[in-house]
Design an enzyme around this catalytic site. Structure first.
Site, PDB file in Angstrom:
ATOM      1  N   LYS A 106       0.842  -1.200   0.000  1.00  0.00           N
ATOM      2  CA  LYS A 106       0.000   0.000   0.000  1.00  0.00           C
ATOM      3  C   LYS A 106       0.877   1.250   0.000  1.00  0.00           C
ATOM      4  O   LYS A 106       1.872   1.323   0.738  1.00  0.00           O
ATOM      5  CB  LYS A 106      -0.920  -0.020   1.231  1.00  0.00           C
ATOM      6  CG  LYS A 106      -1.959   1.094   1.263  1.00  0.00           C
ATOM      7  CD  LYS A 106      -2.885   0.933   2.465  1.00  0.00           C
ATOM      8  CE  LYS A 106      -3.939   2.024   2.531  1.00  0.00           C
ATOM      9  NZ  LYS A 106      -4.859   1.851   3.675  1.00  0.00           N
ATOM     10  N   SER A 180      -9.585   1.863   2.802  1.00  0.00           N
ATOM     11  CA  SER A 180      -8.735   2.635   1.909  1.00  0.00           C
ATOM     12  C   SER A 180      -7.757   1.785   1.100  1.00  0.00           C
ATOM     13  O   SER A 180      -7.151   2.266   0.143  1.00  0.00           O
ATOM     14  CB  SER A 180      -7.953   3.664   2.732  1.00  0.00           C
ATOM     15  OG  SER A 180      -7.134   3.036   3.705  1.00  0.00           O
ATOM     16  N   SER A 204     -10.095  -0.637   6.858  1.00  0.00           N
ATOM     17  CA  SER A 204      -9.502  -0.305   5.561  1.00  0.00           C
ATOM     18  C   SER A 204      -8.773  -1.441   4.870  1.00  0.00           C
ATOM     19  O   SER A 204      -8.398  -1.309   3.710  1.00  0.00           O
ATOM     20  CB  SER A 204      -8.551   0.889   5.704  1.00  0.00           C
ATOM     21  OG  SER A 204      -9.273   2.057   5.967  1.00  0.00           O
TER      22      SER A 204
END
Length: 531
Positions: A106, A180, A204
Site C-alpha cells: 500500500k 482505503s 480499511s
C-alpha cells in the site's frame, strides 16, 4: 537529513521578544513586555541544546536487500483495475517461507528508494529505509512488485477520494474495490500479485477483502509493527496481510508479526510472531462461537450478506462448533466513538507533522519534514475527511477543552470490556464483515459532501475492533445472488489469539470456496523492468 559537521550557519533562529509574546498568547499566557524579554533570553540558551541535536547522529538500520528498481506509473493496459500507483521491483531473499511470491505494498508504507504518494496530489516523499513489515517480507523471500492505490491519505472506504482515480473491483470493474486499501484488494483478486499489504484504521483492509472476495486479518493491536506508515493514530493503525486464501494470509501474518523496537504502537508486552499457518487443519470442533446480535441487524445488512453469513455459520456448526447469540451493547455506537476520537487524535497527529507524540518508535525525520511542508503549504489539497478532522479537532479542543476526547476514550474502554466479557463465554465471535457488497463507483466528478456521505457506509462492523484492538479475520462467505458480488464473514478472537481465527476461517473457506463471486478475470500483466 545529513548531519552537519563544522557548520558556521543554519542554527535554530531565536525568537524575538515580540514573537515570544505572540507565542505566549497562543498558549493563553499573558506575558508582560519585561517577561517577554526575559523568556526570549531564556529560550536563547535553551535552544543551544536543540542546536546540538543537529550534530548528533542517530543510526538507521542498513538496507539488506539492495536489488531495487523504483519503476514508474503503469499504463492502463498494464493495470486495468487501477490497482497500482507505481510498478517497481525489490528482490527479496532467494529462500524463505514466501520465496517466489510477489507482494504489492500500500502506497502509505515505506519502501526505500520508492516514492510514497498517499494517493494524494500533495508532495510525495522518497524514504531511505524500509518499513519493518517490508523488511520482514523481503527476508522471507517475497519480491515487492508495486505500490498499490488507496484513498487519499487513507481516509475513506470506497477508493473514490484517490487523486489517481479509484481502484476498481476485479470482480466487476464498475464497482468499488473498497478502501482505503482498495488497490491491495484488487491487485490480489485480479492475480496481479500473490500477496498485498493493507492498513486498517476502521476496516480499511477488511473492507477491500470483503468487496473483492479475498482474505485479510486486522491483527491484535501491536502484533504487527506499524513503523514506516503514514500514521493516523498509533493506537488505531494496523498493518495487515491480504491474500487470496486463508492459508496464504496466515503465512504472511506469521512473517509480518512479532515485536520490533522500531514500532511506535503502544503495547504492554513484547508479542512473539504468530504460528497461524500451523493451525489451519485443526478445525472448530468444540469451539464456542458467539454471533453478535447488533452486527446482523436487517436494517444494517443487505439480505444477500445475511444469507451468506448464515451459510457460513451453518458450516461452522456442521464441523462441531457451538453457536449462540451474544449482545455487545456499544457495538452500534462504535463509529460515533471512533469519529470523536479521530477528530482529536488525527488532529493531534497532524500537529506533530505526522509522527505522533509520546511513543518510543523510530521516526523518519525526512518524512516528518515532508508532512510538515504539506500541512503548511498544501493543506487545501487534503481530502475531505482529513479536513473534517482538522476543523473538528481544533474546534472541540479549543471550545470544549478536549472533554469529548476524554469521554470517547472511556467509552472505548467500555466497548473493549464488553468484548472481553463476551470472550469469557465464547472462544470466537462472528459478524458480517461489511453490511453490503461493493457499491457501484461514481461515474462523474463529485464534491466533498457526497464523497463524505459515501465513505463510511461500510465501517459499522469493522471499526469496533479497531477501537478494542481484538484480531478480526475477514473471509469470503459466499456470493450475493442479485449482484454476483462476494460477501464476507468476520471472525474475531481475544487479544493475541490471532491464530485461532484461522481455524474457523479455513472451515468457512472450505464451504464457500476461494475467491467466490463473478467470473474471475485473467490476471493483469505483471512484467516490470528488472534491475
Amino acid at each position: 537529513m545529513a548531519m552537519p559537521r563544522g557548520r558556521i550557519r543554519g542554527f535554530v533562529r531565536r525568537p524575538t521578544a515580540d514573537q515570544v509574546a505572540a507565542l505566549g498568547a497562543a498558549e493563553h499566557l499573558s506575558l508582560t513586555p519585561r517577561e517577554a524579554e526575559q523568556y526570549a533570553a531564556i529560550l536563547d540558551q535553551t535552544l543551544v541544546g536543540v542546536d546540538r541535536i543537529d550534530e548528533l547522529c542517530a543510526p538507521a538500520p542498513p538496507l539488506v536487500y539492495t536489488d531495487r528498481d523504483p519503476g514508474g506509473p503503469p499504463s492502463d493496459a498494464d493495470d486495468p483495475f487501477h490497482a497500482f500507483i507505481r510498478r517497481c521491483r525489490v528482490n527479496g531473499a532467494e529462500q524463505g517461507p514466501l520465496a517466489g511470491l510477489s507482494v504489492g505494498v500500500k502506497d502509505n508504507l515505506a519502501v526505500a528508494g520508492v516514492p510514497i504518494t498517499n494517493s494524494s496530489r500533495t508532495l510525495s516523499y522518497t524514504p531511505t529505509t524500509d518499513a519493518v513489515v517490508v523488511s520482514r517480507l523481503l527476508a522471507a523471500g517475497a519480491d515487492i512488485v508495486g505500490k498499490t492505490n488507496l484513498d487519499d491519505f487513507s481516509t475513506s472506504g470506497t477508493g473514490e477520494s484517490s487523486w489517481y482515480g479509484p481502484a476498481r473491483n476485479a470482480v466487476d470493474p464498475t464497482r468499488s474495490a473498497g478502501g482505503s486499501s482498495g488497490g491491495s484488494g484488487s491487485a490480489v483478486r485480479s492475480g496481479a500479485v500473490d500477496l498485498a499489504v493493507g492498513v486498517d484504521e476502521g476496516g480499511s483492509a477488511r473492507i477491500p477483502a470483503s468487496f473483492n472476495g479475498v482474505v485479510s486479518i486486522k491483527p491484535t493491536q501491536g502484533l504487527v509493527p506499524s513503523h514506516g506508515l503514514t500514521y493516523m493514530d498509533q493506537t488505531i493503525d494496523s498493518v495487515c496481510p491480504i491474500a487470496s486464501t486463508v492459508g496464504l494470509t496466515a503465512r504472511m501474518l506469521d512473517v509480518m508479526s512479532g515485536h520490533s523496537d522500531r514500532d511506535p504502537q503502544w503495547v504492554r508486552g513484547r508479542p512473539a510472531p504468530t504460528a497461524a499457518a500451523a493451525t489451519l487443519g485443526m478445525g472448530v470442533a468444540g469451539l464456542r462461537i458467539g454471533v453478535i446480535t447488533e452486527a446482523q441487524d436487517p436494517a444494517l445488512c443487505e439480505p444477500g450478506v445475511l444469507a451468506a453469513f448464515e451459510m457460513s455459520c451453518a458450516a461452522l456448526r456442521a464441523e462441531g462448533a457451538t453457536l449462540a447469540p451474544v449482545s455487545v451493547p456499544l457495538w452500534s455506537d462504535a463509529w460515533a466513538i471512533e469519529t470523536t476520537l479521530l477528530l482529536h487524535m488525527a488532529w493531534l497527529n497532524a500537529q506533530s507533522d505526522g509522527s505522533g507524540y509520546s511513543h518510543l518508535g523510530e521516526m523518519d525525520v525526512e518524512r516528518t519534514h515532508a508532512f510538515g511542508l504539506v500541512r503548511r503549504l498544501e493543506a487545501d489539497s487534503f481530502p475531505p475527511f482529513f479536513k473534517v478532522w482538522l476543523l473538528g479537532g481544533r474546534y472541540l479542543h479549543d471550545s470544549y477543552f478536549s472533554t469529548y476526547f476524554a469521554k470517547a476514550a472511556n467509552l472505548r474502554r467500555a466497548l473493549t470490556a464488553q468484548l472481553d466479557a463476551a470472550f469469557e463465554e465464547f472462544d470466537l465471535l462472528v459478524t458480517p464483515t461489511t453490511p453490503q457488497v461493493a457499491p457501484v463507483l461514481l461515474d462523474r466528478p463529485a464534491e466533498d459532501p457526497e464523497l463524505l456521505g459515501r465513505g463510511t457506509t461500510m465501517v459499522a462492523n469493522c471499526c469496533p475492533l479497531n477501537l478494542s484492538g481484538h484480531p478480526a479475520l475477514a473471509v469470503p462467505s459466499g456470493v450475493d445472488d442479485p449482484t454476483g458480488m462476494p460477501t464476507s464473514i468476520q471472525i474475531v478472537a481475544s487479544h493475541w489469539a490471532d491464530a485461532l481465527t484461522f481455524r474457523a476461517g479455513a472451515v468457512v473457506e472450505a464451504a464457500a470456496g476461494v475467491t467466490p463471486g463473478g467470473c474471475s478475470p485473467a490476471p493483469a500483466p505483471r512484467a516490470v523492468s528488472q534491475s
